[in-house]
Design an enzyme around this catalytic site. Structure first.
Site, PDB file in Angstrom:
ATOM      1  N   ASP A 129      -4.780  -4.919  -7.033  1.00 54.30           N
ATOM      2  CA  ASP A 129      -5.444  -5.308  -5.800  1.00 54.30           C
ATOM      3  C   ASP A 129      -4.570  -6.352  -5.092  1.00 54.30           C
ATOM      4  OD1 ASP A 129      -7.531  -7.256  -4.300  1.00 54.30           O
ATOM      5  OD2 ASP A 129      -8.370  -5.239  -4.464  1.00 54.30           O
TER       6      ASP A 129
ATOM      7  N   CYS B 113      -1.458   3.595  11.341  1.00 61.07           N
ATOM      8  CA  CYS B 113      -1.394   4.851  12.096  1.00 61.07           C
ATOM      9  C   CYS B 113      -2.630   4.926  12.985  1.00 61.07           C
ATOM     10  CB  CYS B 113      -1.276   6.068  11.171  1.00 61.07           C
ATOM     11  SG  CYS B 113      -2.584   6.211   9.941  1.00 61.07           S
TER      12      CYS B 113
ATOM     13  N   PRO C 138       1.818   7.697  -0.684  1.00 63.46           N
ATOM     14  CA  PRO C 138       2.480   8.485  -1.729  1.00 63.46           C
ATOM     15  C   PRO C 138       3.947   8.119  -1.995  1.00 63.46           C
ATOM     16  CG  PRO C 138       2.409   9.754   0.294  1.00 63.46           C
ATOM     17  CD  PRO C 138       1.651   8.480   0.572  1.00 63.46           C
TER      18      PRO C 138
ATOM     19  N   CYS D  30       0.878  -1.190   0.000  1.00 68.51           N
ATOM     20  CA  CYS D  30       0.000   0.000   0.000  1.00 68.51           C
ATOM     21  C   CYS D  30       0.902   1.223   0.000  1.00 68.51           C
ATOM     22  CB  CYS D  30      -0.917  -0.016   1.214  1.00 68.51           C
ATOM     23  SG  CYS D  30      -1.759  -1.596   1.506  1.00 68.51           S
ATOM     24  N   ALA D  31       1.506   1.524  -1.140  1.00 67.91           N
ATOM     25  CA  ALA D  31       2.730   2.326  -1.160  1.00 67.91           C
ATOM     26  C   ALA D  31       2.557   3.837  -1.273  1.00 67.91           C
ATOM     27  CB  ALA D  31       3.645   1.844  -2.297  1.00 67.91           C
TER      28      ALA D  31
ATOM     29  N   GLY E 287       6.462   7.412   0.806  1.00 67.35           N
ATOM     30  CA  GLY E 287       7.411   7.601   1.902  1.00 67.35           C
ATOM     31  C   GLY E 287       8.125   6.327   2.291  1.00 67.35           C
ATOM     32  N   LYS E 288       7.369   5.265   2.525  1.00 70.47           N
ATOM     33  CA  LYS E 288       7.998   4.006   2.942  1.00 70.47           C
ATOM     34  C   LYS E 288       8.721   3.331   1.777  1.00 70.47           C
ATOM     35  CE  LYS E 288       5.043   3.218   6.977  1.00 70.47           C
ATOM     36  NZ  LYS E 288       4.243   4.448   6.929  1.00 70.47           N
TER      37      LYS E 288
END
Length: 459
Positions: free
Chosen positions: A162, A232, A114, A111-112, A116-117
């Site tokens: 998906d 989060c 925007p 679930c990448a 950051g990770k």
């Protein structure tokens, strides 16, 4: 700061969590600004003024104030990424489970967007490792591509699929990061509007969605592979309960991550399987809310897909020889062509790219070099930002700050060029993009879809 009204029973529910300090938590939300932090790009070294280190991330730093990143050319050049400090804990988990650069690995950031990770993972791995950054929501894919383009490496692939599509890639990935969609309570201080959207019903809905996502992607993890799970959210249902569900459903093994007391992170254990999790509370850490955990897959995975190559494009060797001029160490890459665009990816990832193209919808692979018009290259923006570009093959134009902002706004630039041809437009030695120098003008080729639209701040 404006007074925040937490949802009903929210604090009383958190009071039941080990290590939670209600006084610190409420004070942090009512009286303390969200800290500003950035993560430096290790591939684009540049001295930046910072105000202290993020202790759990090698390249993470705090800033004493939040500048206008939009009007910092070094941000657009990819010298750093603006990222919430707690999220950088993924770097510490990666370093813990993979302390040495051993055999090359494949990592999926499911679930990448925007990005950051994804850029964090990209910094933590080597050129021989492969990052697949996937985004489920189509409209969020362009920003993910833009951020990985700025980072400048050629060992990443972006897909738009998906989670269930990855179940066909059995045993393919060594590490999977699932930064799961969640109820968002960890962002209350940074985004007070999230308070109005929070509800216990939404927490339960997110819990069910998280189980589905994890079940769908689980087959793609190889035996002894690592699953990094994060949210989060502070809600037990989305965190520790998910760890127990993973241990129950898939017999996964929970792994501890070493932390230091002075970091302020709270180590928790799930109720049934005593699985390790790590909670970040504002007021106890210098960052926002986060939960993170790492587990290992113990059961035998099916073999990853394998099949005979159906033959590759018959590419003109003369054209490849021309393309190679524009990259440093050109023999390290596998070259392919999509329509008229030439692309390059680290040669080690050729077979993986073949496999992924058969199962996934690929939006970006490696670095897009550009189009050939006869023997001349029309270079792509990705090439300008790539750390693999052979800068000596092009003109380079150093810009002042004012000129750099003009360029990034895709305006006319106040320069009288003496040379002609494609030029890298640079600021403090870092490339921003392309312009075509002509005898009486400069054609600005900064991509219009990412140009600065806001007006510059008044001095």
């Amino acid at each position: 700061m404006n007074e925040l009204n937490f949802p009903e029973n929210f604090i009383s529910i958190l009071n039941e969590e080990p290590g939670f300090d209600a006084g610190n938590f409420i004070n942090a939300h009512q009286n303390m600004e969200s800290p500003t932090s950035i993560r430096l790009n290790p591939f684009k070294k540049h001295p930046l003024k910072t105000d202290g280190k993020v202790p759990w991330c090698a390249d993470g730093y705090y800033l004493d104030a939040r500048p206008s990143f939009t009007f910092d050319p070094l941000f657009h050049a990819g010298c750093y990424y603006v990222q919430e400090a707690s999220s950088m804990f993924i770097d510490h988990i990666l370093k813990t489970i993979r302390p040495d650069q051993e055999e090359p690995i494949k990592i999926l950031d499911l679930c990448a967007a925007p990005g950051g990770k994804s850029t964090l993972i990209n910094s933590a791995v080597g050129a021989g490792d492969l990052l697949v950054a996937n985004e489920i929501i189509k409209t969020r894919v362009p920003v993910l591509c833009d951020n990985l383009n700025r980072w400048g490496t050629a060992n990443s692939i972006v897909s738009n699929n998906d989670p269930k599509d990855f179940s066909r890639l059995t045993g393919f990935f060594d590490i999977i990061l699932v930064d799961a969609p969640c109820s968002g309570s960890g962002m209350f201080r940074k985004d007070p509007a999230a308070i109005n959207e929070w509800s216990e019903a939404n927490v339960n809905l997110c819990h069910q969605r998280q189980e589905r996502i994890l079940a769908d992607v689980y087959p793609a993890l190889k035996e002894d592979g690592y699953l990094i799970y994060s949210t989060c959210s502070y809600s037990h249902q989305e965190n520790e309960d998910i760890l127990d569900w993973l241990c129950d459903t898939f017999n996964m093994e929970s792994l501890p991550t070493p932390i230091y007391k002075e970091w302020g992170i709270v180590e928790t254990r799930s109720e049934k399987h005593k699985a390790y999790g790590y909670r970040f509370y504002p007021g106890q850490v210098k960052g926002e809310g986060l939960f993170a955990a790492c587990l290992r897959k113990k059961e035998l995975a099916d073999e990853s897909p394998s099949f005979r190559t159906k033959g590759h494009q018959k590419l003109a060797l003369l054209e490849i020889d021309i393309i190679k001029r524009y990259l440093i160490e050109p023999e390290n890459y596998y070259y392919n062509k999509i329509n008229d665009d030439w692309l390059a990816i680290n040669r080690a990832h050729k077979e993986s790219l073949d496999t992924l193209q058969r199962y996934l919808y690929i939006k970006k692979s490696g670095v897009r070099i550009g189009k050939l018009m006869g023997k001349d290259l029309v270079p792509d923006h990705e090439l300008a930002l790539s750390i693999h570009i052979n800068k000596d093959a092009f003109l380079q134009t150093e810009l002042t700050y004012e000129q750099a902002i003009q360029y990034l706004r895709r305006e006319n630039i106040d320069i009288n060029p003496t040379d002609k041809g494609w030029s890298l437009m640079c600021f403090e030695g870092q490339t921003l993009g392309w312009a075509k120098l002509l005898p009486n003008r400069i054609n600005n080729y900064y991509p219009k879809e990412i140009r600065i639209l806001a007006s510059p701040p008044t001095p």
